[in-house]
Motif scaffolding. Structure first.
Motif, short mmCIF file in Angstrom:
data_model
loop_
_atom_site.label_atom_id
_atom_site.label_comp_id
_atom_site.label_asym_id
_atom_site.label_seq_id
_atom_site.Cartn_x
_atom_site.Cartn_y
_atom_site.Cartn_z
N PRO A 448 0.82 -1.22 0.00
CA PRO A 448 0.00 0.00 0.00
C PRO A 448 0.85 1.27 0.00
O PRO A 448 0.49 2.27 -0.62
CB PRO A 448 -0.82 -0.13 1.29
CG PRO A 448 -0.92 -1.60 1.53
CD PRO A 448 0.40 -2.16 1.06
N LYS A 449 2.00 1.20 0.68
CA LYS A 449 2.91 2.36 0.73
C LYS A 449 3.43 2.70 -0.67
O LYS A 449 3.43 3.87 -1.08
CB LYS A 449 4.07 2.04 1.67
CG LYS A 449 5.09 3.17 1.80
CD LYS A 449 6.23 2.73 2.70
CE LYS A 449 7.32 3.81 2.76
NZ LYS A 449 8.48 3.34 3.58
N ILE A 450 3.83 1.69 -1.42
CA ILE A 450 4.34 1.90 -2.78
C ILE A 450 3.24 2.46 -3.68
O ILE A 450 3.46 3.40 -4.45
CB ILE A 450 4.92 0.59 -3.36
CG1 ILE A 450 6.25 0.25 -2.68
CG2 ILE A 450 5.12 0.69 -4.87
CD1 ILE A 450 6.81 -1.10 -3.05
N ARG A 451 2.06 1.88 -3.58
CA ARG A 451 0.94 2.35 -4.41
C ARG A 451 0.62 3.81 -4.11
O ARG A 451 0.31 4.59 -5.01
CB ARG A 451 -0.29 1.47 -4.19
CG ARG A 451 -0.13 0.05 -4.75
CD ARG A 451 -1.48 -0.66 -4.79
NE ARG A 451 -1.33 -2.03 -5.25
CZ ARG A 451 -1.26 -3.09 -4.46
NH1 ARG A 451 -1.31 -2.93 -3.14
NH2 ARG A 451 -1.13 -4.31 -4.95
N LYS A 452 0.67 4.17 -2.82
CA LYS A 452 0.37 5.56 -2.44
C LYS A 452 1.42 6.52 -3.01
O LYS A 452 1.08 7.61 -3.47
CB LYS A 452 0.32 5.69 -0.91
CG LYS A 452 -0.13 7.09 -0.45
CD LYS A 452 -0.27 7.16 1.06
CE LYS A 452 -0.86 8.50 1.48
NZ LYS A 452 -0.11 9.67 0.98
N ILE A 453 2.68 6.10 -3.00
CA ILE A 453 3.74 6.95 -3.58
C ILE A 453 3.45 7.24 -5.05
O ILE A 453 3.54 8.38 -5.51
CB ILE A 453 5.12 6.27 -3.42
CG1 ILE A 453 5.53 6.22 -1.95
CG2 ILE A 453 6.18 7.01 -4.25
CD1 ILE A 453 6.74 5.33 -1.69
N ARG A 454 3.08 6.19 -5.79
CA ARG A 454 2.81 6.37 -7.22
C ARG A 454 1.57 7.24 -7.45
O ARG A 454 1.54 8.08 -8.35
CB ARG A 454 2.65 5.01 -7.91
CG ARG A 454 3.95 4.22 -8.01
CD ARG A 454 3.88 3.21 -9.15
NE ARG A 454 2.74 2.33 -9.02
CZ ARG A 454 2.76 1.11 -8.48
NH1 ARG A 454 3.90 0.63 -8.02
NH2 ARG A 454 1.68 0.38 -8.41
N ILE A 455 0.52 6.99 -6.66
CA ILE A 455 -0.72 7.78 -6.80
C ILE A 455 -0.46 9.25 -6.47
O ILE A 455 -0.92 10.15 -7.18
CB ILE A 455 -1.83 7.20 -5.91
CG1 ILE A 455 -2.30 5.84 -6.46
CG2 ILE A 455 -3.03 8.15 -5.84
CD1 ILE A 455 -3.20 5.07 -5.52
N ASP A 456 0.29 9.49 -5.40
CA ASP A 456 0.60 10.88 -5.01
C ASP A 456 1.38 11.60 -6.11
O ASP A 456 1.12 12.78 -6.40
CB ASP A 456 1.40 10.90 -3.71
CG ASP A 456 0.54 10.59 -2.49
OD1 ASP A 456 -0.69 10.60 -2.63
OD2 ASP A 456 1.12 10.34 -1.41
N TYR A 457 2.30 10.89 -6.73
CA TYR A 457 3.08 11.50 -7.81
C TYR A 457 2.19 11.77 -9.03
O TYR A 457 2.26 12.84 -9.64
CB TYR A 457 4.25 10.60 -8.18
CG TYR A 457 5.10 11.14 -9.30
CD1 TYR A 457 5.67 12.41 -9.23
CD2 TYR A 457 5.33 10.38 -10.45
CE1 TYR A 457 6.45 12.91 -10.26
CE2 TYR A 457 6.10 10.87 -11.49
CZ TYR A 457 6.66 12.14 -11.39
OH TYR A 457 7.42 12.64 -12.41
#
Length: 765
Positions: A448-457
């Protein structure tokens, strides 16, 4: 007379409702029986929306039987009560529990194998048969669907996979069963009972027999004729449907004399429709014309379609070529901002728009019929002509300098590397590799942390610099984990990539990526295929920065990870205005440039994933040679000119390779990794004379089951029994992105431990 229907519709829901609900249950190990009311209500919601779409577009029939919680072949296993005996299912009281044990396995059971559904990217679960396989009727679910459908007061069409296709696509698990057709009489009784029970409550029975497009032996064709002679002599409302290709011309005599209500043909792939229609011995009341493409997303040329159906002097049903489960739901959910994408959007038609195309085509046909066949053009017809012509003339499609590059390619660009045995010796010394080398296929858990990084970018919530630093921290963590596991060859884990095709497509000209263009790959796994709208080219490199940083973190060899040209094209919605091999060569040139640069920065092991190599295969096996002739050349084009100490891997999965292994040899890669775990290593018996190195997938990553030491040893012993130990690599069967760290850590450690046991034995045969 003209009516309309749909071969099948998507079952994923408008907001991927089904996926989200199922994965919540999978995630928290919730009891499906406790949630059965919720899941059944969700099913009703999806069906309600699908049926309303049909009604709003004047489609004459609503469907039951095309919804599935996971897979339509799995559904049929339960419809006819033939769950494999190894699962020890004695009753149907716990339907959802039993259903998902077959689909995903549990601590005691390996799940059913998965295979590609003909030449699509959809995976079906493979039925298992033995001499003791029994069939009986289970109507509980279907009766509930019919009861719900009757509320709409519309004609109802029931859809089921045909008995011959159901048998043919299964797997014999018992040597005592010499021919699966021995099971047909009892299976046919179940189908007969099922249709008999439902017949008074439905108007049309659609029985799908897509195996008629395959090469079948005479015994299968005779069984087909006998089966449908029986069914159609008792039931007068049976539509037999084929799709993805045309029926072999030699098979038409086996359709003669059967009293079908209707026969459905895939006109997108039917080249000689008149040969079929002119055969007066094939009996049917209606011909169902699959004239709207159910597998691709381009607008239908309504004018061309009108002239095709206008020439057919038969009672017709207008339909999609195949189920709409292979295309995204609704183009209206795509809100493209830039001018180029808005133009391309006008050329595209998703599932809901294809229903509108059927409506428009039916209306145009009827209006011309009533107007003495004068060409009647309404507003939608005129708009369609404009957009179809606009695409043909657009400079976005054909890029002159890319077309010129293709014309300049000659035989010297397709040179093989030096002999593999020489390359192997060079590479063994260079990388200091031993037997039983361990590695992974590429991706690591997408947390979930990785997915959030990509979504935020993506949403501009963080800067590019911040994004890159966060991803580097994830790569550092992944590299450290692999060093802890003591894997021989490392990967960077792909935290920056959401999907192996879409990630690259976002950086390549000629590809359009969508926000909501989801289609089902299998079960709760959905993908967003990009759209190839024009010539493929690139301005910048694709993977260099991440590869360079990752290799700087370790002295061990690290693989550069690329998606192969065949997979990039096959797993996208393809162009239909030029041959596939031209589009694939364009992709190969992009990858060739990338590999040259990876070599220069010190990445000496490069994996070019080609899981789609088999599903790109023509359905007719007499066309195999032509396909592999150009497919292998597109791969060789990438590799010509690279250094001998650069080791090339490829990965292929979830397909049968027994009949194409000789073609795979021609790829001449240094290491090919193949999925083998779900099939209990059965493919290893055909690989004993494969000269190059082979990575065997011993860990099934599509289930939560951990890789235990005893089972790993058992699988490796099977491998050693069939394959020269000097060629063996050990790895999971696919990428690990859908799994969790807690699940994979023990499994990878056990794989490495078992590999070292055999490595230290210094076996010699």
């Amino acid at each position: 007379m003209i009516t309309s229907h749909i071969i099948g519709q998507s079952r994923i829901g408008f907001n991927r409702d089904l996926k989200k609900s199922l994965e919540r249950c999978f995630e928290f190990n919730e009891c499906f029986e406790k949630n059965k009311n919720y899941l059944n209500e969700l099913k009703k919601k999806v069906l309600y929306n699908n049926w309303n779409l049909k009604i709003n577009n004047n489609i004459n029939y609503i469907n039951i039987g095309d919804f599935s919680f996971y897979d339509h072949i799995l559904d049929n296993i339960f419809n006819v009560n033939c769950t494999p005996k190894r699962f020890k299912i004695k009753n149907n009281e716990n339907f959802f529990k039993n259903y998902f044990i077959l689909a995903k396995g549990d601590t005691n059971n390996q799940p059913l194998e998965m295979k590609k559904w003909f030449n699509t990217n959809y995976h079906y679960l493979v039925p298992e048969y033995d001499l003791d396989t029994k069939f009986s009727l289970n109507l509980s679910i279907l009766k509930n669907d019919i009861y719900f459908a009757k509320i709409f007061k519309k004609k109802i069409k029931f859809i089921i996979i045909g008995p011959l296709t159901f048998l043919k696509l299964g797997k014999i698990k018992d040597n005592k069963l010499k021919n699966r057709l021995l099971l047909l009489p009892e299976l046919l009784l179940s189908y007969f009972s099922l249709i008999n029970e439902l017949n008074n409550n439905v108007d049309l029975i659609q029985i799908d027999e897509p195996i008629l497009i395959l090469n079948l032996s005479e015994i299968w064709l005779k069984c087909f004729k006998n089966t449908y002679n029986i069914l159609c002599s008792y039931f007068t409302n049976i539509m037999m449907a084929t799709y993805f290709e045309q029926i072999n011309a030699a098979y038409l005599k086996y359709l003669e004399g059967i009293n079908f209500f209707s026969i459905h043909l895939d006109l997108i792939n039917y080249k000689k429709i008149n040969n079929f229609i002119k055969n007066k011995n094939i009996k049917y009341n209606h011909i169902s014309l699959g004239i709207i493409d159910g597998k691709n997303i381009w607008k239908n040329n309504l004018e061309k379609s009108f002239y095709i159906i206008n020439d057919i002097k038969k009672s017709m049903m207008i339909s999609t070529s195949c189920s709409l489960m292979h295309v995204p739901l609704d183009l209206n959910s795509e809100k493209f901002k830039n001018k180029k994408n808005k133009i391309i959007k006008n050329w595209i038609s998703f599932g809901n728009q294809k229903l509108e195309e059927i409506k428009n085509l039916s209306e145009i046909y009827k209006l011309n019929l009533y107007n003495n066949k004068k060409k009647y053009m309404n507003k939608n017809f005129i708009k369609n002509i404009f957009f179809v012509m606009n695409k043909k003339k657009s400079k976005l499609v054909f890029v002159k300098n890319i077309q010129n590059k293709i014309k300049k390619i000659n035989i010297n660009d397709f040179k093989y590397r030096i002999n593999y045995n020489l390359r192997r010796n060079i590479q063994k010394k260079y990388f200091k590799l031993n037997t039983f080398t361990t590695t992974t296929i590429g991706s690591f858990p997408q947390t979930p942390k990785i997915r959030k990084i990509r979504i935020d970018y993506k949403n501009s919530a963080i800067s590019k610099n911040n994004y890159e630093n966060l991803i580097k921290k994830e790569i550092y963590f992944i590299i450290k984990k692999q060093l802890d596991y003591k894997l021989d060859i490392l990967v960077h884990g792909e935290p920056e990539r959401g999907d192996m095709v879409e990630y690259f497509a976002q950086s390549i000209e000629g590809f359009l990526t969508t926000n909501n263009g989801w289609v089902q790959s299998y079960g709760s796994r959905y993908v967003k295929p990009p759209v190839i709208y024009g010539d493929i080219h690139i301005k910048n490199y694709l993977t260099l920065n991440w590869a360079k940083y990752s290799q700087s973190l370790t002295q061990k060899p690290l693989k550069g990870m690329l998606t192969g040209p065949l997979t990039m094209i096959k797993w996208s919605f393809r162009r239909i205005d030029q041959p596939n091999y031209i589009t694939t060569i364009q992709m190969s040139l992009v990858l060739k440039k990338e590999i040259k640069k990876l070599e220069k920065i010190g990445i000496k092991i490069i994996q070019i994933d080609e899981p789609a190599i088999r599903e790109f295969l023509p359905i007719k096996n007499d066309k195999y040679k032509h396909y592999f002739n150009w497919a292998i050349k597109t791969f060789i084009l990438i590799l010509s000119g690279i250094k001998n100490n650069t080791q090339i891997h490829t990965h292929i999965c979830y397909s049968e390779f027994n009949n194409i292994i000789n073609f795979i040899k021609d790829l001449n890669v240094d290491v090919v990794s193949i999925e083998t775990s779900r099939s209990n290593m059965s493919i290893t018996t055909t690989l004993n004379d494969y000269a190059n190195d082979i990575g065997l997938g011993v860990y099934d990553i599509h289930t939560k089951r951990k890789m235990e030491i005893n089972y790993a040893i058992y699988l490796i012993k099977i491998i050693i029994n069939n394959i020269d130990i000097k060629k063996i690599w050990i790895n999971p069967d696919c990428g690990l992105k859908t799994r969790k760290w807690l699940e994979i850590s023990k499994s990878l450690k056990n794989i490495v431990y078992c590999s070292k046991i055999f490595k230290n034995l210094k076996l010699s045969f």
